[in-house]
Structures are given as structure tokens and as C-alpha cells.
Design a protein around this motif. Structure first.
Motif, PDB file in Angstrom:
ATOM      1  N   GLU A   1     -11.624 -16.832 -32.914  1.00  0.00           N
ATOM      2  CA  GLU A   1     -10.685 -16.970 -31.796  1.00  0.00           C
ATOM      3  C   GLU A   1     -10.965 -15.829 -30.833  1.00  0.00           C
ATOM      4  O   GLU A   1     -10.715 -14.676 -31.140  1.00  0.00           O
ATOM      5  CB  GLU A   1      -9.246 -16.898 -32.331  1.00  0.00           C
ATOM      6  CG  GLU A   1      -8.184 -17.465 -31.416  1.00  0.00           C
ATOM      7  CD  GLU A   1      -8.276 -18.978 -31.255  1.00  0.00           C
ATOM      8  OE1 GLU A   1      -8.458 -19.418 -30.107  1.00  0.00           O
ATOM      9  OE2 GLU A   1      -8.196 -19.679 -32.280  1.00  0.00           O
ATOM     10  N   LYS A   2     -11.557 -16.159 -29.675  1.00  0.00           N
ATOM     11  CA  LYS A   2     -12.020 -15.123 -28.764  1.00  0.00           C
ATOM     12  C   LYS A   2     -11.902 -15.607 -27.328  1.00  0.00           C
ATOM     13  O   LYS A   2     -12.013 -16.808 -27.075  1.00  0.00           O
ATOM     14  CB  LYS A   2     -13.495 -14.842 -29.089  1.00  0.00           C
ATOM     15  CG  LYS A   2     -13.939 -13.443 -28.819  1.00  0.00           C
ATOM     16  CD  LYS A   2     -15.422 -13.310 -29.136  1.00  0.00           C
ATOM     17  CE  LYS A   2     -15.984 -12.047 -28.515  1.00  0.00           C
ATOM     18  NZ  LYS A   2     -17.416 -11.956 -28.655  1.00  0.00           N
ATOM     19  N   GLU A   3     -11.719 -14.688 -26.423  1.00  0.00           N
ATOM     20  CA  GLU A   3     -11.660 -15.057 -25.003  1.00  0.00           C
ATOM     21  C   GLU A   3     -13.077 -15.251 -24.466  1.00  0.00           C
ATOM     22  O   GLU A   3     -14.000 -14.573 -24.886  1.00  0.00           O
ATOM     23  CB  GLU A   3     -10.995 -13.926 -24.204  1.00  0.00           C
ATOM     24  CG  GLU A   3      -9.553 -13.689 -24.571  1.00  0.00           C
ATOM     25  CD  GLU A   3      -8.602 -14.177 -23.499  1.00  0.00           C
ATOM     26  OE1 GLU A   3      -8.884 -13.970 -22.305  1.00  0.00           O
ATOM     27  OE2 GLU A   3      -7.579 -14.784 -23.866  1.00  0.00           O
ATOM     28  N   GLU A   4     -13.224 -16.179 -23.539  1.00  0.00           N
ATOM     29  CA  GLU A   4     -14.537 -16.397 -22.953  1.00  0.00           C
ATOM     30  C   GLU A   4     -14.436 -16.369 -21.432  1.00  0.00           C
ATOM     31  O   GLU A   4     -13.513 -16.938 -20.848  1.00  0.00           O
ATOM     32  CB  GLU A   4     -15.085 -17.753 -23.416  1.00  0.00           C
ATOM     33  CG  GLU A   4     -16.540 -17.948 -23.053  1.00  0.00           C
ATOM     34  CD  GLU A   4     -17.003 -19.386 -23.191  1.00  0.00           C
ATOM     35  OE1 GLU A   4     -16.181 -20.250 -23.520  1.00  0.00           O
ATOM     36  OE2 GLU A   4     -18.188 -19.629 -22.933  1.00  0.00           O
ATOM     37  N   ASN A   5     -15.407 -15.721 -20.822  1.00  0.00           N
ATOM     38  CA  ASN A   5     -15.442 -15.660 -19.363  1.00  0.00           C
ATOM     39  C   ASN A   5     -16.295 -16.809 -18.834  1.00  0.00           C
ATOM     40  O   ASN A   5     -17.497 -16.841 -19.027  1.00  0.00           O
ATOM     41  CB  ASN A   5     -16.012 -14.294 -18.941  1.00  0.00           C
ATOM     42  CG  ASN A   5     -16.197 -14.199 -17.445  1.00  0.00           C
ATOM     43  OD1 ASN A   5     -15.575 -14.946 -16.687  1.00  0.00           O
ATOM     44  ND2 ASN A   5     -17.043 -13.274 -17.020  1.00  0.00           N
TER      45      ASN A   5
ATOM     46  N   PHE B   1     -22.293 -25.241 -24.290  1.00  0.00           N
ATOM     47  CA  PHE B   1     -21.801 -24.709 -25.555  1.00  0.00           C
ATOM     48  C   PHE B   1     -20.756 -23.634 -25.318  1.00  0.00           C
ATOM     49  O   PHE B   1     -20.735 -22.984 -24.285  1.00  0.00           O
ATOM     50  CB  PHE B   1     -22.949 -24.162 -26.412  1.00  0.00           C
ATOM     51  CG  PHE B   1     -23.559 -22.873 -25.907  1.00  0.00           C
ATOM     52  CD1 PHE B   1     -23.066 -21.647 -26.329  1.00  0.00           C
ATOM     53  CD2 PHE B   1     -24.630 -22.886 -25.039  1.00  0.00           C
ATOM     54  CE1 PHE B   1     -23.640 -20.460 -25.882  1.00  0.00           C
ATOM     55  CE2 PHE B   1     -25.212 -21.703 -24.585  1.00  0.00           C
ATOM     56  CZ  PHE B   1     -24.713 -20.499 -25.011  1.00  0.00           C
ATOM     57  N   SER B   2     -19.898 -23.501 -26.285  1.00  0.00           N
ATOM     58  CA  SER B   2     -18.864 -22.489 -26.251  1.00  0.00           C
ATOM     59  C   SER B   2     -18.392 -22.302 -27.677  1.00  0.00           C
ATOM     60  O   SER B   2     -17.658 -23.133 -28.203  1.00  0.00           O
ATOM     61  CB  SER B   2     -17.712 -22.975 -25.366  1.00  0.00           C
ATOM     62  OG  SER B   2     -16.588 -22.174 -25.582  1.00  0.00           O
ATOM     63  N   TYR B   3     -18.885 -21.263 -28.326  1.00  0.00           N
ATOM     64  CA  TYR B   3     -18.527 -21.068 -29.728  1.00  0.00           C
ATOM     65  C   TYR B   3     -17.540 -19.911 -29.878  1.00  0.00           C
ATOM     66  O   TYR B   3     -17.593 -19.175 -30.841  1.00  0.00           O
ATOM     67  CB  TYR B   3     -19.794 -20.843 -30.573  1.00  0.00           C
ATOM     68  CG  TYR B   3     -20.762 -21.993 -30.509  1.00  0.00           C
ATOM     69  CD1 TYR B   3     -20.323 -23.295 -30.789  1.00  0.00           C
ATOM     70  CD2 TYR B   3     -22.087 -21.815 -30.152  1.00  0.00           C
ATOM     71  CE1 TYR B   3     -21.192 -24.370 -30.722  1.00  0.00           C
ATOM     72  CE2 TYR B   3     -22.964 -22.885 -30.086  1.00  0.00           C
ATOM     73  CZ  TYR B   3     -22.511 -24.161 -30.367  1.00  0.00           C
ATOM     74  OH  TYR B   3     -23.376 -25.215 -30.297  1.00  0.00           O
ATOM     75  N   THR B   4     -16.677 -19.750 -28.900  1.00  0.00           N
ATOM     76  CA  THR B   4     -15.765 -18.619 -28.938  1.00  0.00           C
ATOM     77  C   THR B   4     -14.425 -18.970 -29.562  1.00  0.00           C
ATOM     78  O   THR B   4     -13.613 -18.093 -29.805  1.00  0.00           O
ATOM     79  CB  THR B   4     -15.540 -18.066 -27.524  1.00  0.00           C
ATOM     80  OG1 THR B   4     -15.228 -19.174 -26.670  1.00  0.00           O
ATOM     81  CG2 THR B   4     -16.768 -17.364 -27.009  1.00  0.00           C
ATOM     82  N   SER B   5     -14.190 -20.239 -29.792  1.00  0.00           N
ATOM     83  CA  SER B   5     -12.914 -20.614 -30.394  1.00  0.00           C
ATOM     84  C   SER B   5     -13.111 -21.896 -31.212  1.00  0.00           C
ATOM     85  O   SER B   5     -13.253 -22.969 -30.652  1.00  0.00           O
ATOM     86  CB  SER B   5     -11.885 -20.829 -29.286  1.00  0.00           C
ATOM     87  OG  SER B   5     -10.660 -21.162 -29.859  1.00  0.00           O
TER      88      SER B   5
END
Lengths: 139, 139
Positions: A76-80, A89-93
Motif C-alpha cells: 500500500e503506497k502512494e504513486e505519483n 503498470f502500477s504495482y504500488t497498491s
């Protein structure tokens, strides 16, 4: 055998394959971002390995839990996403679970993160390791 | 098992128009060896920033070249993988992606680095192309 237990099914992809992206309009097309990391499962004589392709993270971002034979990996992470013109892709959450067989030594599960891959080693219990055939001599 | 990664007609991603032809079959592709790595692109004030998610590789496994206005990114692992997979969702053994660069891309200053499974490519914009927000006086 580790049966996969997925939190988010990948059905929408199939839908787009067969009917093209325009059916649902551009809004749907643009929302096609992979946010569930892919996993490989490898079996060796005395252990299993789960490899999770989750690049761009730090060791401390992962949260690994084992309860009732389900191993859950979550981040669980914030992404800019400022100025993004294309996002695939977005593996931040994410959260992904795996069914663990009963033949695993739960207390010896280990994980390491290297080169964007989270590798979880699951050693088998002694009785689950297949021993090589042995010749018995007749006395 | 290796198979051609792309339909030749789909080789060029018209990335800056948000049109993503080549990824339509991503779901089907991922069940084979040769996963298409996913890519995020940012159009920033002074540069374009491309991130490619290809975990588990080495710096030496990539080759990046520019031909005309096309940026080609290739990945190739020559070692044979002898491990026994009970479940396989990703494999970046061999892939190629091609991206058409915008006219203001400064080819001479492109820089790339591989870190935590992400190949990032930084393409500066040619300076004269940066249009500052300028107020025009009506005389």
C-alpha cells in the motif's frame, strides 16, 4: 501444489480482446493498467518458491501474512502519476493471496526482494520430501 | 517455448497518441514464455520519461537503439531456465518493444538505468521546443 487464489480476476482483459477497446469507449481503454503483479511458482525437491514480479518497490513496502494456509502479499503506497501519458503498470497498491499446502513448514517461510522480484521460499515438511528409491538387500 | 513476440504490423507503438495496439493480446501472451513488459510514460516539462517493468534481468540483458525516430528496447536472457514451474505467469526471457519518438526528443542525450526491476529511460526535449507560457501583449 500451490493453488492460486486471486483477489482480482483478469476477466476484463478477455472482454477487451474479443470485442475491441471501443465497445466501452476510451474511458475503459485508458483504465487498462496492470496492478496485480504476476506470479511464478517453482517446485524443487525440498521446497517451493513463489516469485512475484513487483518491480520498483523497496523491501519495506511489502507486507506478508500467513493465516489459515493462505499467504497474502500486499503493498500500500502512494504513486505519483503526474504528467503520465501512458500507464500500463502500477504495482504500488495490491494484495495477492496463495493457498499453501499443508506440507509446508510454516515457521520456516522466508522472503527476499531482489531486482524487482519478491521471492518467497516455502520449505516442505520432512515427510513430504520424496526420497530417492532405495535398494534393500536380501540377507 | 519461444514464439514471435509481436505481429509485425503492430511493432510501432504510437505511444504519444495513447493508442495501444500491441497490448491488446497481452492477456493471451502472458500464458507463454515471453511476456511483454509493461511500460509507463511521462511527458514532463523538460523530458520524456519511460519506465519498463522487466524484473529479474541484468543490465547486460538489455539493448537499446535508435533507428530513424524509433526507439527499440530489446531484452534477451541467453541462459536456459531449467527450473520446474508448477504455475507460470511471467517470463521476460525475450522481448522487444518499439516506440516512435516525438520530434522534440533529443537523441544524443538519452540515458537509461536499470534499478529494482525497472528499466528507466530519460529522453530530454530539445531546448528550442520548450514553449514557455508567454503572455502576448495587444498593442
Amino acid at each position: 501444489m500451490l493453488v492460486r487464489y486471486e483477489n482480482k480476476p483478469s476477466i476484463p482483459n478477455l472482454w477487451e480482446d474479443f470485442f475491441g477497446p471501443n465497445l466501452m469507449g476510451d474511458v475503459y481503454h485508458k483504465s487498462r493498467v496492470s496492478n496485480l503483479p504476476s506470479a511464478n511458482i517453482i517446485e524443487e525437491k525440498d521446497k517451493y518458491f513463489i516469485e512475484l514480479a513487483a518491480p520498483g518497490l523497496e523491501k519495506a513496502d511489502f507486507n506478508i501474512k500467513l493465516s489459515e494456509n493462505v499467504l497474502t502479499v500486499s503493498v500500500e503506497k502512494e504513486e505519483n502519476i503526474e504528467n503520465a501519458t501512458q500507464r500500463e503498470f502500477s504495482y504500488t497498491s495490491f494484495s495477492r493471496g496463495f493457498n499453501i499446502p499443508e506440507t509446508i513448514q510454516n515457521e520456516k517461510i522466508k522472503a527476499e526482494y531482489e531486482n524487482g522480484i519478491l521471492q518467497i521460499a516455502l520449505p516442505k515438511k520432512e515427510e513430504a520430501i520424496i526420497k530417492p528409491p532405495r535398494e534393500i538387500k536380501i540377507s | 517455448m519461444k514464439r514471435p513476440l509481436e505481429n509485425p504490423l503492430r511493432l510501432i507503438d504510437e505511444i504519444f497518441n495513447n493508442e495501444r495496439e500491441s497490448n491488446k493480446n497481452a492477456f493471451l501472451k502472458e500464458s507463454y514464455c515471453g511476456t511483454m513488459p509493461r511500460m509507463n510514460i511521462k511527458d514532463q516539462e523538460k523530458n520524456y520519461f519511460i519506465e519498463i517493468a522487466a524484473p529479474g534481468m541484468k543490465k547486460e540483458n538489455f539493448s537499446i537503439n535508435i533507428d530513424q525516430m524509433i526507439l527499440g528496447i530489446k531484452g534477451d536472457i541467453n541462459e536456459e531456465d531449467k527450473r520446474e514451474y508448477t504455475h507460470k505467469e511471467f517470463c521476460f526471457e525475450q522481448f522487444e518493444r518499439k516506440i516512435k519518438l516525438p520530434k522534440d526528443a533529443n537523441f544524443d542525450e538519452i540515458k537509461a538505468e536499470y534499478k529494482q526491476g525497472i528499466l528507466s529511460i530519460n529522453i530530454p526535449k530539445k531546448e528550442e521546443q520548450i514553449i514557455k507560457n508567454k503572455q502576448i501583449q495587444i498593442s
